[in-house]
Design a protein around this motif. Structure first.
Motif, PDB file in Angstrom:
ATOM      1  N   VAL A  13     -71.420   9.877 -13.798  1.00 50.55           N
ATOM      2  CA  VAL A  13     -71.132  11.953 -14.691  1.00 50.55           C
ATOM      3  C   VAL A  13     -72.145  11.195 -15.456  1.00 50.55           C
ATOM      4  N   ARG A  23     -61.637   8.737 -13.834  1.00 54.17           N
ATOM      5  CA  ARG A  23     -62.970   9.619 -13.482  1.00 54.17           C
ATOM      6  C   ARG A  23     -62.779  11.417 -13.949  1.00 54.17           C
ATOM      7  N   ARG A  24     -63.510  11.542 -15.136  1.00 57.63           N
ATOM      8  CA  ARG A  24     -63.805  13.356 -15.796  1.00 57.63           C
ATOM      9  C   ARG A  24     -63.889  14.275 -14.223  1.00 57.63           C
ATOM     10  N   ALA A  25     -64.686  14.271 -13.965  1.00 58.81           N
ATOM     11  CA  ALA A  25     -65.641  14.672 -12.285  1.00 58.81           C
ATOM     12  C   ALA A  25     -66.320  14.012 -11.499  1.00 58.81           C
ATOM     13  N   GLU A  26     -66.734  14.532 -10.492  1.00 61.50           N
ATOM     14  CA  GLU A  26     -67.037  13.872  -9.123  1.00 61.50           C
ATOM     15  C   GLU A  26     -68.319  13.288  -9.770  1.00 61.50           C
ATOM     16  N   THR A  70     -72.072  15.182 -10.820  1.00 63.09           N
ATOM     17  CA  THR A  70     -71.485  16.485 -11.799  1.00 63.09           C
ATOM     18  C   THR A  70     -72.489  15.748 -13.147  1.00 63.09           C
ATOM     19  N   LYS A  71     -72.658  16.954 -13.993  1.00 61.56           N
ATOM     20  CA  LYS A  71     -73.212  17.423 -15.406  1.00 61.56           C
ATOM     21  C   LYS A  71     -72.033  17.846 -16.345  1.00 61.56           C
ATOM     22  N   VAL A  72     -71.957  17.024 -17.010  1.00 62.41           N
ATOM     23  CA  VAL A  72     -70.289  18.286 -16.979  1.00 62.41           C
ATOM     24  C   VAL A  72     -70.466  18.340 -18.893  1.00 62.41           C
ATOM     25  N   TYR A 118     -73.567  12.951 -19.053  1.00 64.00           N
ATOM     26  CA  TYR A 118     -73.041  14.082 -20.387  1.00 64.00           C
ATOM     27  C   TYR A 118     -74.198  14.716 -20.848  1.00 64.00           C
TER      28      TYR A 118
END
Length: 604
Positions: free
Chosen positions: A59, A266-269, A272-274, A61
């Motif tokens: 991921v 995880r915050r996202a798959e 991914t751009k968070v 950030y």
């Protein structure tokens, strides 16, 4: 005996199972590079294949920011989970004491929880009273040992992107100077283009180090059990980035790869751009939580990963003394707007810093400015600062269009002002007095700065906030209040009263006898600023006598006086003898100013 053995065996098996469930963490850090040097953050000319590949596997950030734009205070914040500004460890290479019985380092907590902790090998924690390496089990990366020492927390730092790598010969680079993307604040001249290309070469070497660490992790068979983190320690590195609170100095890459085994964290798959706002202060607290360790109450960050993730509305950064150069700046931002408050607006952005001036780009930029070849944007760096700044970073990532006086953004400015004021109170801003004044007060009280600023009888934070805010207004109507402050028993109020008068428009009538009386104030910083007011009002001999007296007697405000005489820009001849006699060290930075002013004492 048999029961004891069975119990012990069961305990060890249970412990092994617990350890097997906890992730290893490999934290890969680079030095001095902001997001603009990394390909996956949008620079098509950046050559960072390993970091780019990691971003696809993990991921990325998009809004991660350093709390300090230079290594020592940034790493001071990291190792403790407490803002350097809240401990008094924000001035560069100061190493002031903190209460080590109250604040442990995050690897201390990990070790207690059974982690093997290593750091290869940058420390630079800027904290006195403890050896930097004492928190770690090892300062070397030994993959065979890490295989046996799970769970582990291992930091590997690459120096290939450090500022010093941008020094030296900038000819014959692999990257073409013609293709680099210049920041809008840099003049488009060959010397600067070459320095960009030269640093792109160094970034490629840094990326290779990241790639090697990832390959070694895979080869050791540890990738499936290890969370990988990559980020830089602050922004940089061409002039007007490192050390400054603009995007260029604080906006940092952050990429995290969490293996399938720990996908619940995880915050996202992957890939991914968070857009979550992440502050460096969040990292130690989050690392502990990922490792199953409850963060201590004194840590000031938010959790940005895991089931207990906390949201963040604002990020705060701070700038204090940078090596031999005095300054005092705060910044607060959300994802879009950046607000900056300059407590020393009279100190130019581009004041000469010995180390930074080793870079050819810095030298060439100054030459362009002195020859009158810069414009309002490219020349602004060498001027004094406004009291406040506001930038819409969504359309102005280079932070060149100050919106602070634009009526349509007044609401945003007020919102960020208020958020900054609240943050300062909640986090005990320790720098609402000059550095050496705070250090002296802590020494006299027998306390660390951390303890001092939490004692309202010794450090009246609300009063200092109010006085400093008034001092930045530039409103002659506040002159009676400034005169009252200059009579106060609190050095802090007297200091801000003088600064308030200094910041007033030149046409404001002042009672110069008041300032002549302050030349004998117990605070040397009050004396220095009062003398500067007199200097600007035509009493140059009186002011020079005050500054020379402070220097000859090795005042604790000596470094500030050296800086003032340079900011005035009228030469050092009237102060040369006193400068040469000054023996106050200020962590060795007075000697740098003596070198710069040509007043180094003769060697025996």
């Amino acid at each position: 005996m048999i029961k004891t053995f069975v119990f012990l065996a069961a305990f060890l098996v249970g412990l092994a199972n617990v350890n097997a469930d906890r992730p290893n963490i490999l934290w890969l850090t680079s030095e001095d590079n902001n997001v603009n040097w990394i390909g996956c953050y949008g620079n098509p000319y950046a050559e960072t294949p390993n970091i780019d590949a990691l971003a696809k596997e993990g991921v990325q950030y998009m809004h991660c920011y350093a709390n300090a734009p230079v290594c020592a205070p940034s790493r001071s914040t990291w190792i403790t989970g407490v803002h350097a500004l809240s401990m008094g460890t924000h001035p560069m290479r100061s190493r002031y004491l903190i209460p080590h019985d109250q604040i442990q380092y995050y690897p201390d907590h990990l070790k207690k929880a059974g982690y093997f902790v290593g750091n290869d090998r940058k420390t630079d924690y800027n904290i006195g009273g403890r050896e930097d390496k004492s928190a770690w089990d090892t300062s070397k990366t030994d993959w065979s040992k890490l295989q046996q020492k799970q769970p582990f927390f291992m930091v590997i730092n690459t120096t290939k992107s450090h500022e010093s790598k941008a020094f030296g010969n900038t000819d014959n680079t692999s990257h073409s100077p013609d293709r680099v993307q210049l920041a809008k604040y840099h003049p488009d001249i060959p010397e600067i283009r070459k320095n960009y290309a030269h640093y792109h070469d160094q970034i490629r070497k840094m990326d290779a180090d990241i790639g090697k660490a990832l390959a070694d992790l895979e080869k050791a068979g540890l990738a499936e059990n290890t969370i990988v983190v990559y980020n830089s320690d602050h922004g940089g590195v061409l002039p007007r980035s490192k050390r400054f609170l603009f995007n260029s100095g604080t906006h940092c890459p952050l990429v995290i790869r969490i293996p399938e085994k720990y996908k619940h964290l995880r915050r996202a798959e992957p890939g991914t751009k968070v857009d979550d706002l992440v502050s460096f202060i969040d990292m130690p607290k989050t690392w502990l939580k990922l490792c199953g360790v409850e963060p201590p109450a004194y840590m000031q960050g938010n959790l940005f990963l895991g089931d207990e993730k906390e949201s963040r509305d604002y990020h705060v950064s701070f700038r204090g003394r940078m090596d031999e150069r005095c300054d005092n700046v705060r910044a607060i931002r959300d994802r879009r707007f950046l607000y900056i408050r300059n407590y020393m607006p009279y100190a130019p952005w581009g004041q000469h810093l010995n180390y930074l001036w080793n870079m050819r780009a810095t030298q060439a930029w100054e030459e362009q400015y002195l020859e009158g070849k810069t414009n309002a944007i490219t020349g602004r760096f060498f001027g004094t600062k406004p009291m406040e700044e506001l930038y819409d970073t969504s359309v102005d990532p280079d932070n060149i269009n100050n919106l602070i006086d634009a009526p349509q953004f007044a609401e945003e400015a007020n919102r960020l002002r208020n958020a900054m004021d609240q943050w300062q109170q909640e986090n005990f801003d320790s720098a609402l007095l000059p550095e050496s004044e705070v250090a002296l007060r802590a020494e006299q009280a027998g306390k660390t700065i951390y303890e001092l600023v939490r004692d309202p009888a010794l450090y009246d934070l609300p009063a200092l906030q109010k006085a400093s805010a008034l001092a930045l207004t530039q409103d002659p109507k506040n002159l009676p209040t400034f005169y009252e402050e200059m009579k106060d028993k609190d050095v802090g109020l007297r200091y801000w009263g003088v600064v308030g008068c200094f910041n007033l428009p030149d046409a404001t009538p002042l009672d110069l006898q008041v300032f002549k009386g302050l030349l004998n104030d117990s605070s040397h910083h009050v004396r220095a600023m009062a003398a500067w007011i007199l200097y600007r009002r035509g009493e140059k001999k009186v002011a020079q006598a005050c500054w020379n007296d402070l220097l000859k007697n090795s005042s604790y405000a000596s470094l500030k006086v050296f800086n003032i005489t340079d900011w005035i820009g009228e030469g050092f001849a009237p102060y040369a003898e006193a400068m040469r006699a000054c023996k106050f060290s200020h962590q060795g930075y007075v000697s740098r100013m003596q070198e710069y002013t040509g007043t180094s004492p003769a060697k025996p």
